[in-house]
Design an enzyme around this catalytic site. Sequence first.
Site, PDB file in Angstrom:
ATOM      1  N   CYS A  66       0.850  -1.185   0.000  1.00 34.05           N
ATOM      2  CA  CYS A  66       0.000   0.000   0.000  1.00 34.05           C
ATOM      3  C   CYS A  66       0.883   1.231   0.000  1.00 34.05           C
ATOM      4  O   CYS A  66       1.859   1.304   0.752  1.00 34.05           O
ATOM      5  CB  CYS A  66      -0.909  -0.014   1.232  1.00 34.05           C
ATOM      6  SG  CYS A  66      -2.002   1.412   1.346  1.00 34.05           S
ATOM      7  N   HIS A  88      -8.912  -3.668  -2.766  1.00 38.75           N
ATOM      8  CA  HIS A  88      -7.998  -2.865  -1.947  1.00 38.75           C
ATOM      9  C   HIS A  88      -8.461  -1.406  -1.896  1.00 38.75           C
ATOM     10  O   HIS A  88      -8.540  -0.803  -0.819  1.00 38.75           O
ATOM     11  CB  HIS A  88      -6.585  -2.962  -2.542  1.00 38.75           C
ATOM     12  CG  HIS A  88      -5.543  -2.205  -1.798  1.00 38.75           C
ATOM     13  ND1 HIS A  88      -4.568  -2.830  -1.059  1.00 38.75           N
ATOM     14  CD2 HIS A  88      -5.296  -0.869  -1.690  1.00 38.75           C
ATOM     15  CE1 HIS A  88      -3.771  -1.908  -0.518  1.00 38.75           C
ATOM     16  NE2 HIS A  88      -4.201  -0.711  -0.886  1.00 38.75           N
ATOM     17  N   GLU A  89      -8.774  -0.839  -3.047  1.00 38.08           N
ATOM     18  CA  GLU A  89      -9.167   0.576  -3.096  1.00 38.08           C
ATOM     19  C   GLU A  89     -10.532   0.805  -2.460  1.00 38.08           C
ATOM     20  O   GLU A  89     -10.733   1.814  -1.777  1.00 38.08           O
ATOM     21  CB  GLU A  89      -9.122   1.101  -4.534  1.00 38.08           C
ATOM     22  CG  GLU A  89      -7.759   1.030  -5.182  1.00 38.08           C
ATOM     23  CD  GLU A  89      -6.619   1.594  -4.345  1.00 38.08           C
ATOM     24  OE1 GLU A  89      -6.824   2.604  -3.640  1.00 38.08           O
ATOM     25  OE2 GLU A  89      -5.518   1.022  -4.388  1.00 38.08           O
ATOM     26  N   HIS A 132     -10.137   1.114   1.208  1.00 40.84           N
ATOM     27  CA  HIS A 132      -9.695   2.456   1.613  1.00 40.84           C
ATOM     28  C   HIS A 132     -10.892   3.378   1.838  1.00 40.84           C
ATOM     29  O   HIS A 132     -10.885   4.190   2.760  1.00 40.84           O
ATOM     30  CB  HIS A 132      -8.785   3.081   0.551  1.00 40.84           C
ATOM     31  CG  HIS A 132      -7.342   2.749   0.710  1.00 40.84           C
ATOM     32  ND1 HIS A 132      -6.609   3.081   1.829  1.00 40.84           N
ATOM     33  CD2 HIS A 132      -6.483   2.135  -0.139  1.00 40.84           C
ATOM     34  CE1 HIS A 132      -5.366   2.671   1.677  1.00 40.84           C
ATOM     35  NE2 HIS A 132      -5.260   2.092   0.497  1.00 40.84           N
TER      36      HIS A 132
END
Length: 162
Positions: free
Chosen positions: A88, A130-131, A134
Amino acid sequence: MTVRPIRLFGDPVLRTPADHVTTFDAALRELVGDLEDTVREPGRAGVAAPQIGVGLRVFSYNVGGRVGHVVNPVLSDFAGEQSDEEGCLSLPGMGFETRRSESVVCRGFDQHGEPLVIEGTGFLARALQHETDHLDGRLYIDTLTGDVRRQALRELRRVVPR
């Protein structure tokens, strides 16, 4: 457009769930342009708005030479499993074996408010997950378990000053 600096672990914006985008205007288009410029830097697969200090549900991705963005993403149709090293930009220098779904469908909007659907497999599926994490105030290290999680937390204590 601008390449924006990445916020690092410890910045509260990374742990705060992002707000839904409600206005598709020039300010959003500027944000998307900045995200796409920022993700085009070498070695980057994705950048979420919180990583550049903006608490909105928007991210950009750069996978296999394809650069794009999603506004207000919702993931569904998770299938299969993959495990590979994940890192990351907000946790530089760290990388750990992370399990993700092998495929996923991402529904959202483009910068003009037009609906879009991205069917991701492999690395693209990993980047979409993953995004989106976030945008929910989660980091990939939150998904780790067992010995890998313990190792990541030890490494985090070593690299992040108190």
